[in-house]
Design a protein around this motif. Sequence first.
Motif, PDB file in Angstrom:
ATOM      1  N   PHE A  64       0.809  -1.208   0.000  1.00 25.81           N
ATOM      2  CA  PHE A  64       0.000   0.000   0.000  1.00 25.81           C
ATOM      3  C   PHE A  64       0.849   1.267   0.000  1.00 25.81           C
ATOM      4  O   PHE A  64       0.429   2.302  -0.525  1.00 25.81           O
ATOM      5  N   GLY A  65       2.037   1.209   0.601  1.00 26.85           N
ATOM      6  CA  GLY A  65       2.881   2.390   0.611  1.00 26.85           C
ATOM      7  C   GLY A  65       3.233   2.860  -0.784  1.00 26.85           C
ATOM      8  O   GLY A  65       3.197   4.063  -1.083  1.00 26.85           O
ATOM      9  N   ARG A  66       3.562   1.925  -1.672  1.00 28.11           N
ATOM     10  CA  ARG A  66       3.870   2.283  -3.058  1.00 28.11           C
ATOM     11  C   ARG A  66       2.625   2.789  -3.774  1.00 28.11           C
ATOM     12  O   ARG A  66       2.680   3.762  -4.537  1.00 28.11           O
ATOM     13  N   LYS A  67       1.484   2.120  -3.563  1.00 29.09           N
ATOM     14  CA  LYS A  67       0.244   2.560  -4.210  1.00 29.09           C
ATOM     15  C   LYS A  67      -0.142   3.965  -3.734  1.00 29.09           C
ATOM     16  O   LYS A  67      -0.616   4.785  -4.520  1.00 29.09           O
ATOM     17  N   LEU A  68       0.076   4.220  -2.442  1.00 33.90           N
ATOM     18  CA  LEU A  68      -0.239   5.544  -1.904  1.00 33.90           C
ATOM     19  C   LEU A  68       0.652   6.613  -2.524  1.00 33.90           C
ATOM     20  O   LEU A  68       0.175   7.698  -2.888  1.00 33.90           O
ATOM     21  N   ALA A  69       1.934   6.302  -2.661  1.00 28.34           N
ATOM     22  CA  ALA A  69       2.854   7.257  -3.278  1.00 28.34           C
ATOM     23  C   ALA A  69       2.469   7.529  -4.730  1.00 28.34           C
ATOM     24  O   ALA A  69       2.526   8.680  -5.198  1.00 28.34           O
ATOM     25  N   ASN A  70       2.069   6.478  -5.460  1.00 24.77           N
ATOM     26  CA  ASN A  70       1.648   6.669  -6.852  1.00 24.77           C
ATOM     27  C   ASN A  70       0.416   7.556  -6.943  1.00 24.77           C
ATOM     28  O   ASN A  70       0.341   8.455  -7.803  1.00 24.77           O
ATOM     29  N   SER A  71      -0.565   7.319  -6.075  1.00 25.32           N
ATOM     30  CA  SER A  71      -1.790   8.121  -6.105  1.00 25.32           C
ATOM     31  C   SER A  71      -1.510   9.579  -5.756  1.00 25.32           C
ATOM     32  O   SER A  71      -2.057  10.494  -6.379  1.00 25.32           O
TER      33      SER A  71
END
Length: 273
Positions: A64-71
């Motif tokens: 989720f950390g990577r997905k959050l950064a992408n968003s």
Amino acid sequence: MTALRRSPVLLALVIAALFMVLPFAVVVVNAVKSPAEYAQNGPLSLPEGLYLDGIKDFWERVDFGRKLANSVLISGSVALLAVVLSVLNAYAIGIGRVRGRTWVLAFFVLANMLPQEALVYPIYYLSKEAGLYDTRLSVIIVFTVIQAAFGTYLLSAVLGRFPREIIEAARIDGANKWQVLWRIVVPVSRPTLGVLLVFFFVWTWNEFLLPLVMLVSNDNQTVSVALGVLQGQRLMDATMTNAAALLGVLPALVFFLVFQRTLTRGIAVGAVK
């Protein structure tokens, strides 16, 4: 209670607020509830303690950390670029009075009315040809254009009523077109630009279809895509599903609350004008 009874409008607002807050409260309660407790007491019961394993497991499962950064990167970039592009377009249309202004605005209205389903194949094909498929840059470009279409239409109406006396006075003082834009028009229109910035960020954050098509690798996916794909695989229990929903909506909610004053000020200034 007496004030609520005397004011039907206030009562309606309170009821509407309760209906808006209640689903979020249910999600929060079930996100910190264990699966056994959920199965035994149901979704409306209060948790006996804080069960954070569902949030932790979901975070690790989807990275989720990577997905959050992408968003955050995509939504923030789109919000900033779309506001800048909207200002430039609206300045030319609303103040510059370009020829065919009505037809240009009609084009932007038409762009806002097109469903995203009609854009999927052309965008997919163009991104493939340009070598931008499965990159965050492709999504940023697409949503910048989409959001700027609405921003241009809105700002053109606002800048079309901009006091001409102020612009003429600035030109008499020797200001060129760029100085008039950045030193006069933008500062005066800052509340409206703040509203657009908040809306563009939240709208882009919640987008699902185009990121789903354009971002196929796990390293580039956004929060909304990760939530939809994982839930479609039916690999989560009820508490983890609520944990996923909480993590998905919480960043956008925080952003909205941080810029709530900017949003309120922009709406109030627009109402006064």
